[in-house]
Motif scaffolding. Structure first.
Motif, PDB file in Angstrom:
ATOM      1  N   TYR A   1      16.068   2.698   4.861  1.00 31.67           N
ATOM      2  CA  TYR A   1      15.353   3.486   3.864  1.00 31.67           C
ATOM      3  C   TYR A   1      16.248   4.336   2.978  1.00 31.67           C
ATOM      4  O   TYR A   1      15.912   4.613   1.845  1.00 31.67           O
TER       5      TYR A   1
ATOM      6  N   PHE B   1      16.629  -1.696  -0.183  1.00 28.37           N
ATOM      7  CA  PHE B   1      16.986  -0.305  -0.420  1.00 28.37           C
ATOM      8  C   PHE B   1      18.498  -0.090  -0.426  1.00 28.37           C
ATOM      9  O   PHE B   1      19.081   0.305  -1.399  1.00 28.37           O
TER      10      PHE B   1
ATOM     11  N   ASP C   1      13.462  -3.649   8.281  1.00 32.34           N
ATOM     12  CA  ASP C   1      13.068  -2.713   7.226  1.00 32.34           C
ATOM     13  C   ASP C   1      13.262  -1.255   7.633  1.00 32.34           C
ATOM     14  O   ASP C   1      12.347  -0.436   7.560  1.00 32.34           O
TER      15      ASP C   1
END
Length: 131
Positions: free
Chosen positions: A59, A91, A56
């Motif tokens: 971004y 994203f 993750d």
């Protein structure tokens, strides 16, 4: 820890690494987890390892492209490590793979996203008053 004898956890933020060290020590894993300040945009190579996990961190488009550069770096190593990239918020995953696959096609590698729904998973977070 899946039996790992050593884990190198990288981040650019000293505070993040300090918090990670504290959490690792509290969990009795201080001797296994080694926090290491690392700038993805530096000329420095990623540390040698068996598995690279980028969890993750896609971004924005700029960061996703740099993660792609680092993935290409490790996949072109002799005896390249396993690579796990997660983008749970989706994203910039697609943009990320487009550039990576363009470069890796020269050596016969093609990556694709695999989607998994995890059952019985509990997440955590921090509630900040007024947030």
């Amino acid at each position: 820890m899946l039996g790992a004898r050593r884990v190198i956890a990288t981040d650019i933020s000293k505070l993040t690494l300090k918090l990670l060290k504290y959490g690792a020590d509290q969990a009795g894993l201080g001797g296994i987890i080694e926090p290491l300040q690392f700038d993805l945009y530096s000329d420095e190579s990623l540390p040698e390892c068996d598995i690279v996990v980028a969890a993750d961190v896609l971004y924005n488009e700029e960061l996703a492209k740099q993660i792609g550069v680092r993935c290409i770096e490790v996949l072109k190593r002799p005896n390249s490590p396993k690579l796990v990239v997660t983008d749970s918020q989706r994203f910039h995953g697609t943009d990320f793979l487009e550039d990576v696959n363009k470069d890796l096609s020269k050596i016969g590698i093609h990556l694709e996203w695999e989607y998994f729904m995890l059952g019985n998973v509990t997440g955590s977070g921090v509630l900040i008053e007024g947030d």
